[in-house]
Design a protein around this motif. Structure first.
Motif, PDB file in Angstrom:
ATOM      1  N   LEU A 150     -27.998  -3.196 -28.495  1.00 29.84           N
ATOM      2  CA  LEU A 150     -27.979  -3.338 -29.945  1.00 29.84           C
ATOM      3  C   LEU A 150     -28.771  -4.571 -30.357  1.00 29.84           C
ATOM      4  CD1 LEU A 150     -24.153  -2.720 -30.515  1.00 29.84           C
ATOM      5  CD2 LEU A 150     -26.010  -1.035 -30.622  1.00 29.84           C
ATOM      6  N   ASP A 151     -29.441  -4.472 -31.502  1.00 32.94           N
ATOM      7  CA  ASP A 151     -30.203  -5.580 -32.062  1.00 32.94           C
ATOM      8  C   ASP A 151     -29.636  -5.901 -33.432  1.00 32.94           C
ATOM      9  OD1 ASP A 151     -32.049  -7.408 -33.038  1.00 32.94           O
ATOM     10  OD2 ASP A 151     -33.706  -5.973 -33.136  1.00 32.94           O
ATOM     11  N   PHE A 152     -29.122  -7.130 -33.577  1.00 30.50           N
ATOM     12  CA  PHE A 152     -28.522  -7.579 -34.828  1.00 30.50           C
ATOM     13  C   PHE A 152     -29.427  -8.552 -35.589  1.00 30.50           C
ATOM     14  CE2 PHE A 152     -24.836  -6.807 -31.954  1.00 30.50           C
ATOM     15  CZ  PHE A 152     -24.316  -5.720 -32.630  1.00 30.50           C
ATOM     16  N   SER A 153     -30.683  -8.661 -35.198  1.00 30.06           N
ATOM     17  CA  SER A 153     -31.575  -9.659 -35.800  1.00 30.06           C
ATOM     18  C   SER A 153     -31.895  -9.379 -37.261  1.00 30.06           C
ATOM     19  CB  SER A 153     -32.865  -9.791 -34.987  1.00 30.06           C
ATOM     20  OG  SER A 153     -33.603  -8.587 -35.031  1.00 30.06           O
ATOM     21  N   SER A 154     -31.665  -8.175 -37.753  1.00 29.79           N
ATOM     22  CA  SER A 154     -31.961  -7.843 -39.152  1.00 29.79           C
ATOM     23  C   SER A 154     -30.709  -7.776 -40.022  1.00 29.79           C
ATOM     24  CB  SER A 154     -32.707  -6.508 -39.223  1.00 29.79           C
ATOM     25  OG  SER A 154     -33.956  -6.618 -38.598  1.00 29.79           O
ATOM     26  N   LEU A 155     -29.592  -8.288 -39.524  1.00 26.09           N
ATOM     27  CA  LEU A 155     -28.376  -8.317 -40.343  1.00 26.09           C
ATOM     28  C   LEU A 155     -28.604  -9.199 -41.556  1.00 26.09           C
ATOM     29  CD1 LEU A 155     -25.485  -8.542 -37.730  1.00 26.09           C
ATOM     30  CD2 LEU A 155     -25.960  -6.660 -39.294  1.00 26.09           C
ATOM     31  N   PRO A 156     -28.030  -8.904 -42.695  1.00 26.65           N
ATOM     32  CA  PRO A 156     -27.014  -7.882 -42.922  1.00 26.65           C
ATOM     33  C   PRO A 156     -27.600  -6.508 -43.260  1.00 26.65           C
ATOM     34  CG  PRO A 156     -27.245  -9.178 -44.905  1.00 26.65           C
ATOM     35  CD  PRO A 156     -28.201  -9.766 -43.886  1.00 26.65           C
ATOM     36  N   SER A 157     -28.922  -6.402 -43.394  1.00 29.45           N
ATOM     37  CA  SER A 157     -29.475  -5.121 -43.848  1.00 29.45           C
ATOM     38  C   SER A 157     -29.327  -4.005 -42.825  1.00 29.45           C
ATOM     39  CB  SER A 157     -30.934  -5.265 -44.270  1.00 29.45           C
ATOM     40  OG  SER A 157     -31.731  -5.644 -43.167  1.00 29.45           O
ATOM     41  N   GLN A 158     -29.523  -4.315 -41.534  1.00 28.62           N
ATOM     42  CA  GLN A 158     -29.385  -3.232 -40.556  1.00 28.62           C
ATOM     43  C   GLN A 158     -29.090  -3.750 -39.165  1.00 28.62           C
ATOM     44  OE1 GLN A 158     -33.133  -1.079 -40.571  1.00 28.62           O
ATOM     45  NE2 GLN A 158     -33.812  -2.091 -38.718  1.00 28.62           N
ATOM     46  N   THR A 159     -28.533  -2.844 -38.377  1.00 31.40           N
ATOM     47  CA  THR A 159     -28.380  -2.999 -36.936  1.00 31.40           C
ATOM     48  C   THR A 159     -29.147  -1.844 -36.312  1.00 31.40           C
ATOM     49  OG1 THR A 159     -26.223  -4.069 -37.071  1.00 31.40           O
ATOM     50  CG2 THR A 159     -26.733  -2.947 -35.017  1.00 31.40           C
ATOM     51  N   GLU A 160     -29.764  -2.100 -35.170  1.00 32.91           N
ATOM     52  CA  GLU A 160     -30.535  -1.064 -34.495  1.00 32.91           C
ATOM     53  C   GLU A 160     -30.004  -0.834 -33.090  1.00 32.91           C
ATOM     54  OE1 GLU A 160     -35.129  -0.104 -33.096  1.00 32.91           O
ATOM     55  OE2 GLU A 160     -34.742  -1.781 -34.446  1.00 32.91           O
ATOM     56  N   ILE A 161     -29.855   0.435 -32.735  1.00 34.01           N
ATOM     57  CA  ILE A 161     -29.596   0.786 -31.345  1.00 34.01           C
ATOM     58  C   ILE A 161     -30.980   0.869 -30.701  1.00 34.01           C
ATOM     59  CG2 ILE A 161     -28.645   2.460 -29.718  1.00 34.01           C
ATOM     60  CD1 ILE A 161     -26.685   3.332 -31.939  1.00 34.01           C
ATOM     61  N   ILE A 162     -31.338  -0.165 -29.955  1.00 38.83           N
ATOM     62  CA  ILE A 162     -32.673  -0.252 -29.347  1.00 38.83           C
ATOM     63  C   ILE A 162     -32.801   0.750 -28.203  1.00 38.83           C
ATOM     64  CG2 ILE A 162     -34.240  -1.765 -28.057  1.00 38.83           C
ATOM     65  CD1 ILE A 162     -34.105  -2.736 -30.801  1.00 38.83           C
ATOM     66  N   TYR A 163     -31.803   0.749 -27.324  1.00 38.01           N
ATOM     67  CA  TYR A 163     -31.793   1.676 -26.193  1.00 38.01           C
ATOM     68  C   TYR A 163     -30.411   2.285 -26.048  1.00 38.01           C
ATOM     69  CZ  TYR A 163     -36.369   0.212 -24.615  1.00 38.01           C
ATOM     70  OH  TYR A 163     -37.715  -0.012 -24.537  1.00 38.01           O
ATOM     71  N   PHE A 164     -30.409   3.542 -25.628  1.00 44.56           N
ATOM     72  CA  PHE A 164     -29.173   4.264 -25.328  1.00 44.56           C
ATOM     73  C   PHE A 164     -29.535   5.297 -24.280  1.00 44.56           C
ATOM     74  CE2 PHE A 164     -26.775   8.175 -25.737  1.00 44.56           C
ATOM     75  CZ  PHE A 164     -25.482   7.715 -25.578  1.00 44.56           C
ATOM     76  N   GLY A 165     -28.771   5.360 -23.199  1.00 50.35           N
ATOM     77  CA  GLY A 165     -29.040   6.399 -22.215  1.00 50.35           C
ATOM     78  C   GLY A 165     -28.101   6.363 -21.033  1.00 50.35           C
ATOM     79  N   LEU A 166     -28.124   7.456 -20.308  1.00 49.73           N
ATOM     80  CA  LEU A 166     -27.354   7.615 -19.074  1.00 49.73           C
ATOM     81  C   LEU A 166     -28.322   7.810 -17.918  1.00 49.73           C
ATOM     82  CD1 LEU A 166     -24.687  10.176 -20.329  1.00 49.73           C
ATOM     83  CD2 LEU A 166     -24.354   7.731 -19.999  1.00 49.73           C
ATOM     84  N   THR A 167     -27.921   7.364 -16.747  1.00 50.51           N
ATOM     85  CA  THR A 167     -28.742   7.607 -15.563  1.00 50.51           C
ATOM     86  C   THR A 167     -28.751   9.111 -15.286  1.00 50.51           C
ATOM     87  OG1 THR A 167     -26.902   7.323 -14.033  1.00 50.51           O
ATOM     88  CG2 THR A 167     -28.183   5.332 -14.559  1.00 50.51           C
ATOM     89  N   PRO A 168     -29.798   9.612 -14.643  1.00 51.07           N
ATOM     90  CA  PRO A 168     -29.890  11.060 -14.396  1.00 51.07           C
ATOM     91  C   PRO A 168     -28.658  11.651 -13.704  1.00 51.07           C
ATOM     92  CG  PRO A 168     -31.979  10.026 -13.895  1.00 51.07           C
ATOM     93  CD  PRO A 168     -30.995   8.912 -14.188  1.00 51.07           C
ATOM     94  N   HIS A 169     -28.052  10.892 -12.789  1.00 51.31           N
ATOM     95  CA  HIS A 169     -26.889  11.386 -12.042  1.00 51.31           C
ATOM     96  C   HIS A 169     -25.704  11.710 -12.955  1.00 51.31           C
ATOM     97  CE1 HIS A 169     -24.363  11.927  -8.506  1.00 51.31           C
ATOM     98  NE2 HIS A 169     -23.461  11.147  -9.071  1.00 51.31           N
ATOM     99  N   TYR A 170     -25.608  11.017 -14.092  1.00 49.85           N
ATOM    100  CA  TYR A 170     -24.460  11.197 -14.988  1.00 49.85           C
ATOM    101  C   TYR A 170     -24.782  11.988 -16.249  1.00 49.85           C
ATOM    102  CZ  TYR A 170     -22.113   8.112 -11.822  1.00 49.85           C
ATOM    103  OH  TYR A 170     -21.568   7.581 -10.689  1.00 49.85           O
ATOM    104  N   GLN A 171     -25.988  12.488 -16.367  1.00 45.15           N
ATOM    105  CA  GLN A 171     -26.338  13.327 -17.506  1.00 45.15           C
ATOM    106  C   GLN A 171     -25.759  14.726 -17.316  1.00 45.15           C
ATOM    107  OE1 GLN A 171     -30.618  13.109 -17.895  1.00 45.15           O
ATOM    108  NE2 GLN A 171     -30.549  10.902 -18.236  1.00 45.15           N
ATOM    109  N   GLY A 172     -25.447  15.370 -18.412  1.00 46.53           N
ATOM    110  CA  GLY A 172     -24.912  16.729 -18.354  1.00 46.53           C
ATOM    111  C   GLY A 172     -23.450  16.803 -17.960  1.00 46.53           C
ATOM    112  N   ARG A 173     -22.735  15.700 -18.017  1.00 42.85           N
ATOM    113  CA  ARG A 173     -21.313  15.667 -17.646  1.00 42.85           C
ATOM    114  C   ARG A 173     -20.393  15.467 -18.851  1.00 42.85           C
ATOM    115  NH1 ARG A 173     -20.572  12.626 -11.911  1.00 42.85           N
ATOM    116  NH2 ARG A 173     -22.388  13.493 -10.842  1.00 42.85           N
ATOM    117  N   GLY A 174     -20.953  15.573 -20.037  1.00 40.40           N
ATOM    118  CA  GLY A 174     -20.125  15.427 -21.239  1.00 40.40           C
ATOM    119  C   GLY A 174     -19.800  13.988 -21.598  1.00 40.40           C
TER     120      GLY A 174
END
Length: 180
Positions: A100-124
């Motif tokens: 998460l990037d909070f450098s633009s608060l209070p106007s916005q927060t950004e999810i810069i990166y989000f992800g799962l490793t390939p081994h854990y993808q497709g597991r809900g």
């Protein structure tokens, strides 16, 4: 990346969808039953651990923002007061992260990166873990929350973001150097 003749291939063209959420969701997604899950906010993260997660998750999608940063610069970015990183563990193994990037608060927060490793993808796990990212971001009371995805990401990413309440507000294109 090389073509069928062994020549270095050029950059990839990615179509980026910029999405926003203007208010927090009413409810968190419940933790899935089955494996033992834990989500930890990481403080003073070593660049080597960040690089491991970044490579495992981002290589297939040609992530590039942090790819070439020297360790000292990377450490300053990921350990800044305006950054927050959470790691998902499944049965004790690191399975994903969000940044998460909070450098633009209070106007916005950004999810810069989000992800799962390939081994854990497709597991809900994605819906639960994205819900954790969303609520962590909203805990800082921004006016809006933004996230971006592109045509090099998982084909399910855009659908997931929209199901979770994000709405597209802009599109752009970018040339991306392939991750060899």
């Amino acid at each position: 990346m090389t073509n069928e003749f062994g020549e270095r291939a050029g950059p990839l063209l990615a179509r980026i969808t910029h999405l926003e959420m203007l208010s927090p969701p009413a409810h968190r997604v419940q933790m899935p039953m089955g494996p033992r899950l834990a989500v930890f906010r990481v403080r003073d993260m070593p660049p080597s651990f960040y690089r491991y997660l970044y490579r495992e998750i981002g290589k297939a999608h040609h992530w590039m923002l942090r790819r070439e940063d020297p360790d000292e610069h990377l450490s300053d970015i990921i350990n800044a007061e305006t950054a927050e990183i959470h790691v998902l563990y499944v049965d004790g193994c690191p399975a994903g992260f969000f940044e998460l990037d909070f450098s633009s608060l209070p106007s916005q927060t950004e999810i810069i990166y989000f992800g799962l490793t390939p081994h854990y993808q497709g597991r809900g796990l994605s819906k639960f873990f994205l819900s954790e990212a969303i609520f962590a971001a909203w805990s800082h009371n921004p006016e809006r929350l933004v996230i971006h995805t592109n045509t090099l990401d998982s084909p399910r990413a855009l659908q997931l973001y929209q199901r979770m309440g994000f709405i597209p507000f802009a599109w752009s294109q970018e040339e991306v150097e392939p991750w060899l």
